[in-house]
Design an enzyme around this catalytic site. Structure first.
Site, PDB file in Angstrom:
ATOM      1  N   LYS A   1      -7.352 -22.106  -0.059  1.00  0.00           N
ATOM      2  CA  LYS A   1      -6.916 -20.709   0.075  1.00  0.00           C
ATOM      3  C   LYS A   1      -5.907 -20.573   1.221  1.00  0.00           C
ATOM      4  O   LYS A   1      -4.897 -19.877   1.110  1.00  0.00           O
ATOM      5  CB  LYS A   1      -8.134 -19.805   0.309  1.00  0.00           C
ATOM      6  CG  LYS A   1      -8.979 -19.665  -0.949  1.00  0.00           C
ATOM      7  CD  LYS A   1     -10.312 -18.981  -0.736  1.00  0.00           C
ATOM      8  CE  LYS A   1     -11.114 -19.086  -2.040  1.00  0.00           C
ATOM      9  NZ  LYS A   1     -12.468 -18.555  -1.963  1.00  0.00           N
TER      10      LYS A   1
ATOM     11  N   GLN B   1     -16.807 -16.497   2.035  1.00  0.00           N
ATOM     12  CA  GLN B   1     -16.818 -17.670   1.157  1.00  0.00           C
ATOM     13  C   GLN B   1     -18.259 -17.976   0.733  1.00  0.00           C
ATOM     14  O   GLN B   1     -19.115 -18.210   1.578  1.00  0.00           O
ATOM     15  CB  GLN B   1     -16.197 -18.871   1.892  1.00  0.00           C
ATOM     16  CG  GLN B   1     -16.124 -20.124   1.066  1.00  0.00           C
ATOM     17  CD  GLN B   1     -15.177 -19.995  -0.132  1.00  0.00           C
ATOM     18  OE1 GLN B   1     -14.075 -19.479  -0.008  1.00  0.00           O
ATOM     19  NE2 GLN B   1     -15.612 -20.450  -1.295  1.00  0.00           N
TER      20      GLN B   1
ATOM     21  N   ASP C   1     -12.309 -10.106  -3.174  1.00  0.00           N
ATOM     22  CA  ASP C   1     -13.109 -10.797  -4.197  1.00  0.00           C
ATOM     23  C   ASP C   1     -13.675  -9.806  -5.219  1.00  0.00           C
ATOM     24  O   ASP C   1     -14.295 -10.223  -6.199  1.00  0.00           O
ATOM     25  CB  ASP C   1     -14.271 -11.567  -3.545  1.00  0.00           C
ATOM     26  CG  ASP C   1     -13.911 -13.033  -3.304  1.00  0.00           C
ATOM     27  OD1 ASP C   1     -12.887 -13.474  -3.850  1.00  0.00           O
ATOM     28  OD2 ASP C   1     -14.662 -13.715  -2.591  1.00  0.00           O
TER      29      ASP C   1
END
Ligand code: NAD
Length: 298
Positions: free
Chosen positions: A53, A97, A120
């Protein structure tokens, strides 16, 4: 011959657009878009995903802020960090994460993330808006799959679509996005009886069960489109070359289908690209920038 839905190629094309968009608009915004990534503990796969990322951000001109916390950190300290990032004017997007160590209340942490920065798309406000088919941050893997289908003009409306898996990360939001696009969606899971028979009816079959090679050609209708979300690292005698496979026994299935996604190089790269897209959308919104990126929204 079957059509390969090449996520790697498409993600590079989209990245090029994103890079240009940022370079044109950063003089107006007077700063680059910013993405904060919170990682807790030492899960090695998470380490690889966070690195990927970070690299993707730097390729397009997003500034990334990585917070790697020890697994001894207290829940309330992580909540405080999220609150601080919620208020930080240089941060447009933020993600936790996953997975994180079990001692943490994951859903509570996600609910602390400002929905406008929840790149997300996992915060309950964003999930609620997805259910209501209202604009909001959408989760990245499902949004990437929809972009892959669109890139080859594969129609969703009116199609029989079977999704294998009902996780909050993939199966559920993906099923809802496809439903919002007028697909006729069947969501299946580990307690589904007669999975094979249901799959055989699918015009588009999406495997997100997390079970290596679960789907062989006997599950697949002639001419179907097959999307493989699964990623599994297979142990090999040569450890320097880990072999990846998905939920689909691709060699068996490819001769039968109209189109398929490879593993690696299918859904995976699109997931990261949609994270960049979501971060840029949040930045764009904050500065009232005009957009030529709307066709990337699911
Ligand atoms: P998960 O374990 O949270 O969910 C798996 C789902 O599959 C569950 O709903 C379960 O009911 C269902 N399932 C399990 N076995 C089944 C079976 N035999 N038949 C039918 N349904 C079954 O996993 P997840 O987070 O949704 O991820 C699924 C897979 O996708 C994993 O391999 C994961 O690594 C991968 N993944 C890939 C990406 C990407 O970017 N390519 C992103 C997220 C997840």
């Amino acid at each position: 011959m079957s059509l390969k839905l090449d996520g790697k190629k498409l993600s590079l094309e989209i990245e090029e657009k994103l890079k240009n968009y940022i370079s044109v608009n950063k003089t107006i915004a007077k700063r680059k878009p910013g993405l904060a990534v919170i990682r807790i503990g030492e899960d090695p796969a998470s380490g690889v995903y966070v690195k990927n990322k970070e690299k993707a951000c730097s390729r397009v001109g997003i500034k990334s802020y990585i917070f790697h916390l020890k697994d001894t950190v207290e829940q309330n300290k992580v909540e405080q960090l999220i609150n601080k990032l919620n208020l930080d004017k240089d941060i447009d997007g933020m993600l936790l994460q996953l997975p994180i160590p079990k001692k943490f209340d994951e859903q509570r942490l996600i609910s602390y993330i400002n929905p406008e920065k929840d790149v997300d798309g996992l915060n309950e406000q964003n999930i609620g808006k997805l259910v209501k088919n209202e604009p909001a941050m959408r989760s990245c893997t499902p949004a990437g799959i929809i972009n892959l289908l669109r890139s080859q003009n594969i129609t969703i409306e009116g199609k029989n679509i079977v999704v294998i898996g009902r996780s909050l990360l993939v199966g559920k939001p993906l099923s809802l996005m496809l439903l919002n696009l007028n697909g006729t969606v069947t969501m299946t899971h580990s307690k589904t009886t007669n999975l094979k028979k249901i799959c055989q009816e699918a015009d588009i079959l999406i495997a997100a069960a997390g079970k290596p090679n679960l789907i062989d050609s006997s599950f697949v209708k002639d001419g179907a489109v097959i999307i493989d979300v699964g990623i599994h690292r297979l142990t090999s005698s040569d450890k320097s070359k880990p072999r990846l496979c998905g939920d689909v026994l691709l060699g068996d299935v490819i001769p039968k289908v109209f189109a398929y996604t490879p593993v690696p190089g299918g859904v995976g790269p699109m997931t990261v690209t949609m994270l960049l897209v979501n971060t840029i959308f949040s930045w764009q919104k904050q500065f009232g920038l005009s957009s030529n990126l709307n066709d990337l929204l699911p």
